[in-house]
Structure formats: C-alpha cells, structure tokens
Design a protein around this motif. Structure first.
Motif, PDB file in Angstrom:
ATOM      1  N   UNK A  57      55.843 -12.452  43.433  1.00 55.59           N
ATOM      2  CA  UNK A  57      55.417 -11.233  42.740  1.00 55.59           C
ATOM      3  C   UNK A  57      55.662 -10.016  43.626  1.00 55.59           C
ATOM      4  N   UNK A  58      56.301  -9.002  43.050  1.00 53.75           N
ATOM      5  CA  UNK A  58      56.547  -7.764  43.782  1.00 53.75           C
ATOM      6  C   UNK A  58      55.236  -7.016  43.987  1.00 53.75           C
ATOM      7  N   UNK A  59      55.013  -6.531  45.189  1.00 49.00           N
ATOM      8  CA  UNK A  59      53.867  -5.675  45.494  1.00 49.00           C
ATOM      9  C   UNK A  59      54.409  -4.291  45.836  1.00 49.00           C
ATOM     10  N   UNK A  60      54.070  -3.314  45.052  1.00 53.94           N
ATOM     11  CA  UNK A  60      54.586  -1.957  45.246  1.00 53.94           C
ATOM     12  C   UNK A  60      54.032  -1.364  46.543  1.00 53.94           C
ATOM     13  N   UNK A  61      54.939  -0.968  47.421  1.00 53.14           N
ATOM     14  CA  UNK A  61      54.531  -0.479  48.745  1.00 53.14           C
ATOM     15  C   UNK A  61      53.708   0.806  48.670  1.00 53.14           C
ATOM     16  N   UNK A  62      54.077   1.701  47.749  1.00 52.51           N
ATOM     17  CA  UNK A  62      53.427   3.018  47.749  1.00 52.51           C
ATOM     18  C   UNK A  62      52.016   2.971  47.187  1.00 52.51           C
ATOM     19  N   UNK A  63      51.632   1.860  46.523  1.00 51.89           N
ATOM     20  CA  UNK A  63      50.288   1.791  45.958  1.00 51.89           C
ATOM     21  C   UNK A  63      49.214   1.914  47.032  1.00 51.89           C
ATOM     22  N   UNK A  64      49.514   1.434  48.215  1.00 59.51           N
ATOM     23  CA  UNK A  64      48.544   1.513  49.323  1.00 59.51           C
ATOM     24  C   UNK A  64      49.159   2.249  50.517  1.00 59.51           C
ATOM     25  N   UNK A  65      50.016   3.229  50.208  1.00 66.24           N
ATOM     26  CA  UNK A  65      50.818   3.852  51.259  1.00 66.24           C
ATOM     27  C   UNK A  65      49.969   4.455  52.380  1.00 66.24           C
ATOM     28  N   UNK A  66      48.944   5.187  52.025  1.00 63.80           N
ATOM     29  CA  UNK A  66      48.215   5.904  53.076  1.00 63.80           C
ATOM     30  C   UNK A  66      47.328   4.964  53.882  1.00 63.80           C
ATOM     31  N   UNK A  67      46.797   3.931  53.237  1.00 69.00           N
ATOM     32  CA  UNK A  67      46.049   2.929  54.014  1.00 69.00           C
ATOM     33  C   UNK A  67      46.973   2.209  54.992  1.00 69.00           C
ATOM     34  N   UNK A  68      48.200   1.898  54.535  1.00 70.82           N
ATOM     35  CA  UNK A  68      49.180   1.243  55.412  1.00 70.82           C
ATOM     36  C   UNK A  68      49.588   2.187  56.535  1.00 70.82           C
ATOM     37  N   UNK A  69      49.845   3.442  56.169  1.00 71.67           N
ATOM     38  CA  UNK A  69      50.257   4.445  57.157  1.00 71.67           C
ATOM     39  C   UNK A  69      49.193   4.618  58.242  1.00 71.67           C
ATOM     40  N   UNK A  70      47.933   4.588  57.830  1.00 71.29           N
ATOM     41  CA  UNK A  70      46.831   4.775  58.777  1.00 71.29           C
ATOM     42  C   UNK A  70      46.370   3.459  59.408  1.00 71.29           C
ATOM     43  N   UNK A  71      47.115   2.378  59.141  1.00 72.76           N
ATOM     44  CA  UNK A  71      46.835   1.056  59.709  1.00 72.76           C
ATOM     45  C   UNK A  71      45.443   0.559  59.330  1.00 72.76           C
ATOM     46  N   UNK A  72      45.046   0.812  58.083  1.00 70.50           N
ATOM     47  CA  UNK A  72      43.718   0.431  57.620  1.00 70.50           C
ATOM     48  C   UNK A  72      43.759  -0.584  56.485  1.00 70.50           C
ATOM     49  N   UNK A  73      44.935  -0.877  55.954  1.00 68.38           N
ATOM     50  CA  UNK A  73      44.997  -1.702  54.746  1.00 68.38           C
ATOM     51  C   UNK A  73      44.764  -3.179  55.051  1.00 68.38           C
ATOM     52  N   UNK A  74      43.962  -3.813  54.207  1.00 68.32           N
ATOM     53  CA  UNK A  74      43.687  -5.241  54.310  1.00 68.32           C
ATOM     54  C   UNK A  74      44.106  -5.929  53.016  1.00 68.32           C
TER      55      UNK A  74
END
Length: 540
Positions: A57-74
């Motif tokens: 399943x494709x997971x859209x990168x931009x959906x959690x872009x700022x959490x990923x950018x800030x190294x906070x996404x889980x």
C-alpha cells in the motif's frame, strides 16, 4: 538476436490499487508496536527517512511531512510481519516536497535512496530504525535500538485507526513443514542453488544471511527473435523459446515465423508520417502488439510452422512470482534469525535461476492440490554425496563398465574431469563386472570425505586412471518460505486495473533501447486498442 523482455506498465499501477485489499484495519492496542526513524548525516547534510509503502500500500509522504521533517513522526504497526519500502531524503529538500511527489526543479536532482525491508515486530515495543547509505556499500536499514514501551494507541483511541495491519506470515498459518516431498531432481537443484546463494552472501562480507524477494510480474516474454526479417520482410522468426515462459504457454516454437498479430500483417517499416521509411527492429513488432493488451486478454498470432499456417490463441497472462524469504542456516551462522531483513538484489543470473526454481516448486505444489497460503521448506546442513553422473552398463572389448551419458554441471564428476562417453571399468582398484557394478557405483557416495577415490576410465582408444581426493561439497541448511497468497493479491489488483482503466497497457519493451525515432516520441501501434488510445508520450 533480440531477447524480448520487461518492464510492464502495470507494475507501478498495481501499487496504487493494491491497497484495496490491504486497507488498514482496526487493531487492538495490545497488539501495537511503534517505529520511528532516526535522522542521519551524510556529507555534513542532514537526512530524514520515512515509510512510503506498507505491504504493497502506498503511503503518501506529504501527509505527515512536517512531523517527518521535525523528526517527530511515529508509525503504529500491528504485531507480526511487515514488508516496507523506506525512502531517505535530504531534510532541507524534503520540506519543499508537494503532493504526488512534485518538487520544484530548482531542488532537483534530489539525492534520494530507498530500501525494501521485512520486519517482525512485537507488541509493546518501540523500534528506532536508521537508514544507512554509505557510498561504498548498498543502502540498508538497521535497528538502532529497541525499548519496551506501550504503543500510543493504548492511551489514545483515535490512533487505533492509524495502526497498519501485519501481513499473514508463514508462522501464522500453522502449516506442516513440507507437507509434500519434492521430487529428487527438484530437491537436489534447490539444495545446490541455495548453496550457491550462500556463497554470494559470504562474498558480501556483511553477515547478511537472510533475504526476501518481493512478489513481481515475470519480466520476460520468453522468446528471442532473429534480427533480420524473413519471407521478404513479411515475417519475424523466433530463434528460441524459454521453457515455462509465457511464449511457451502460448505454444510458440523455435523456428516459428510470425506473419500476423491479431489478424494484422507484420509491417517491416514504420508507416507513421513522422518516421516513414525507418525499419522497425523485429522485437518491436511484439512490443507494438502487447501494448494493446490487458491482463488475461486474448493473444492472437498467425505463424508459419514447417511450411504450414498455424493459428495461436491464448490468454495474455504473464507469470506472477510469489514473495519469498529465506534464511541460510549453517554451523558458522546458526543464530542468524533477525528482526529486520534488508532485501538483497541477487546477481541477474542467480536471480533468474532462483525465480525459475521457485516457480517450478510453486507449480509442483499447486498441481497436487496444495491450498495453504504458504509453502515452508526447511533443510539441515549436509554433505553432497551425489557424485553427479548417470549412464548404463555396457560390454566393450570383453570388459563390463558404466558408460557415462550425463554429467551434472558443477558436480564431483565434473571436478574429476569425467566426460560423456567415458566408460568406468574399475573403482578403487576393483574391476567392474555384471555382479558388482551397481554395488561399486553405490560405494562412491559412501566414500569417506577426504579419502582418495581411484577410477579407471576408457576414453576413445586409451585407458587411464583418475586418482583424486573425494571431497563432497557441503550443502547449506536453510529455511525457505514461499507466500502463495501474494500471487492472488497481485492478480486481483491487476484485474482492478483492467476494469478501471483502458489507458495503461502491459508492455514488453524493445531490447534495442537505442532505437527510438525522434527524441521523445514512441512508435504508433498498428493494432486496434480495446479502449481509448493513450497519449503518445514515448513510454512503452
């Protein structure tokens, strides 16, 4: 000679539709585990990593872009096995990414890398992963640290909708190990090939004794074509057909001269006004036809075979390879079961041999009514006591011996420099006769490793002795799991694509990649499409 092959246009489209069958389900919080990616630095620049595909399943990168950018996404995942594609981006470039992977040209080219992994997760644990992308080595994802920590979904019920479901793994099926024994020849080829694969792993020198290969569509049509047109330019000739291939299933034969596809004559020259007069490579003819077909459409061709016209008709159904994972087990690396396995690309020839053998094993089980979702084959390490020749007893010049009719490649027989046609007339000093021939031949496989083996041989008009140390190869132990369910997932997704669009077509591109009249334009197919014609963008 042109060999016609790959990549299907459906391969990318499948990923879009496959989520229909793998949609996240609500999972109880007690089954949840957590993944987070640590940032890395390369050439003094910061990089972030993210999951871009989960179990197909494709997971859209931009959906959690700022959490990923800030190294906070889980990421929250169900306990069990998951296949993931992980991408790594420069942090400062990733912040400019927009939906559908669009990014301004001023930020390109982008130094991105990806790696496919298989990971086994336990509920109640927090996994910190790191994407390593050294310039000298292949990229890989590693487990940086694991802590026992409750999943956020245990306290936040809204997060339960974000939990990604585990795939049905071989451990969940409760199947017996090898419910049906493989034929001896197939078993031996598997043992030898896994030993060859182990040698490749050893050469990597990075302790990677595990691997998994994702399910995919067969890249080869399975026929090679003569470069030159035949029958005064009105036909293309098949030079060879690969066993078990799509070409073989459609009943093409070596020597067939194809005159028509779908009732339309082969045309040697491109009649498009823009490229009029340019001769098309022979393999392009098949490409032009298959680009009009969807999965399971009827494939039609007319051939001249032995001076007679033959009509060929059948389903256009390229083979689908199942997902496979294996672990090499030997005395030197017996404790090699890992939480995370990085997908390792085998060398092309080794990969080809492996996929061909897996397809034979799959077909063997399915023909015998095997209905479980997985096949699991487990083997222990052992010595290869198969000497590697076969033949028949003969009487020649008053002496009875074994005349060799076949020698297995890379076998001990080959290492002893035996040849087809040789006659063995004595083993370890004992002459062969009608009463002891079988017993003496059997004694070879019972020979103690490291001892001398003496063979007296007749070859043409001379007689000589071969005296070498009998040192059989060590066949590695392994655990091999074949996910038969993965074939159905891809097939169902392909059928969804077929129903939803008439603009994407399976294609076997021209092997002669240098042939492309004009800069960015493709060649118009003369064969009628079943739906609207796709824009001519040069992509086959």
């Amino acid at each position: 000679m042109n060999t016609v092959f790959k990549p299907f246009k459906y391969t990318d489209v499948i990923l879009v539709f496959i989520f229909i069958f793998l949609m996240p389900l609500k999972v109880s919080a007690q089954q949840c585990s957590t993944i987070k990616f640590a940032s890395t630095t390369k050439n003094n620049e910061s990089y972030v990593a993210m999951i871009t595909q989960h179990n197909g399943e494709i997971i859209e990168k931009v959906d959690n872009k700022w959490d990923i950018y800030n190294e906070e996404h889980e990421y929250y995942l169900e306990e069990g096995q998951h296949s993931l594609i992980v991408e790594q981006w420069p942090t400062e470039v990733f912040r400019f990414l927009r939906k559908n992977n669009r990014i301004s040209s001023k930020h390109t080219p982008v130094d991105t890398q990806f790696q496919t992994i298989l990971i086994n997760l336990k509920a109640g644990y927090y996994y910190e992963l790191e994407f390593l992308s050294q310039t000298q080595k292949r990229p890989k994802v590693v487990v940086k640290r694991v802590n026992k920590k409750a999943c956020k979904a245990e306290t936040d019920w809204l997060s339960q909708d974000l939990i990604l479901p585990a795939k049905k793994s071989v451990n969940q099926t409760n199947i017996e190990h090898e419910p049906i024994a493989l034929p001896k020849a197939l078993e031996y080829r598997l043992r030898k090939l896994m030993t060859k694969i182990n040698t490749y792993h050893k050469d990597l020198s990075d302790d990677s004794y595990n691997n998994f290969i994702t399910s995919n569509i067969d890249q080869f049509f399975g026929a090679s074509f003569d470069n030159e047109y035949v029958n005064d330019g009105s036909a293309i000739q098949i030079l060879s057909v690969r066993p078990f291939s799509l070409a073989s299933q459609l009943n093409f034969k070596s020597g067939d001269k194809i005159t028509h596809f779908n009732g339309i004559k082969i045309k040697r020259y491109d009649e498009d006004r823009k490229y009029r007069g340019q001769e098309l490579p022979t393999s392009m003819q098949l490409n032009l036809y298959t680009r009009t077909l969807h999965i399971d459409d009827e494939f039609k061709a007319t051939v001249i075979r032995n001076a007679e016209k033959v009509e060929i008709s059948g389903k256009f159904a390229p083979k689908i390879f199942p997902e496979v994972n294996y672990q090499i087990v030997s005395r030197s690396n017996s404790d090699n079961k890992q939480t995370l396995i990085n997908a390792l690309a085998l060398p092309s020839q080794l990969h080809f041999e492996f996929e061909e053998l897996i397809m034979e094993i799959k077909t063997f089980y399915q023909k015998r009514g095997y209905n479980d979702s997985h096949v699991k084959i487990t083997r222990d390490e052992k010595l290869d006591n198969v000497f590697g020749f076969s033949g028949k007893g003969v009487l020649e010049q008053g002496e009875i011996g074994l005349k060799i009719e076949n020698i297995i490649p890379d076998s001990l027989a080959q290492q002893f420099n035996l040849q087809v046609g040789d006659i063995i007339i004595a083993i370890n000093g004992t002459n062969t006769n009608s009463s002891n021939l079988k017993k003496l031949l059997d004694s070879i496989s019972k020979q103690t490793a490291g001892t001398a083996l003496n063979l007296t041989v007749k070859r043409e008009n001379r007689q000589f002795t071969i005296d070498q140390v009998y040192q059989p190869e060590k066949l590695v132990g392994f655990d091999l799991a074949i996910d038969l369910h993965s074939i159905e997932v891809i097939r169902t997704a392909l059928n969804q694509v077929k129903r939803r669009t008439k603009r994407d077509h399976l294609t076997f591109p021209n092997h002669n990649r240098h042939y492309r009249p004009g800069s960015n334009s493709g060649t118009r197919s003369p064969y009628p499409l079943k739906g609207p014609v796709a824009p001519r963008n040069g992509s086959n």
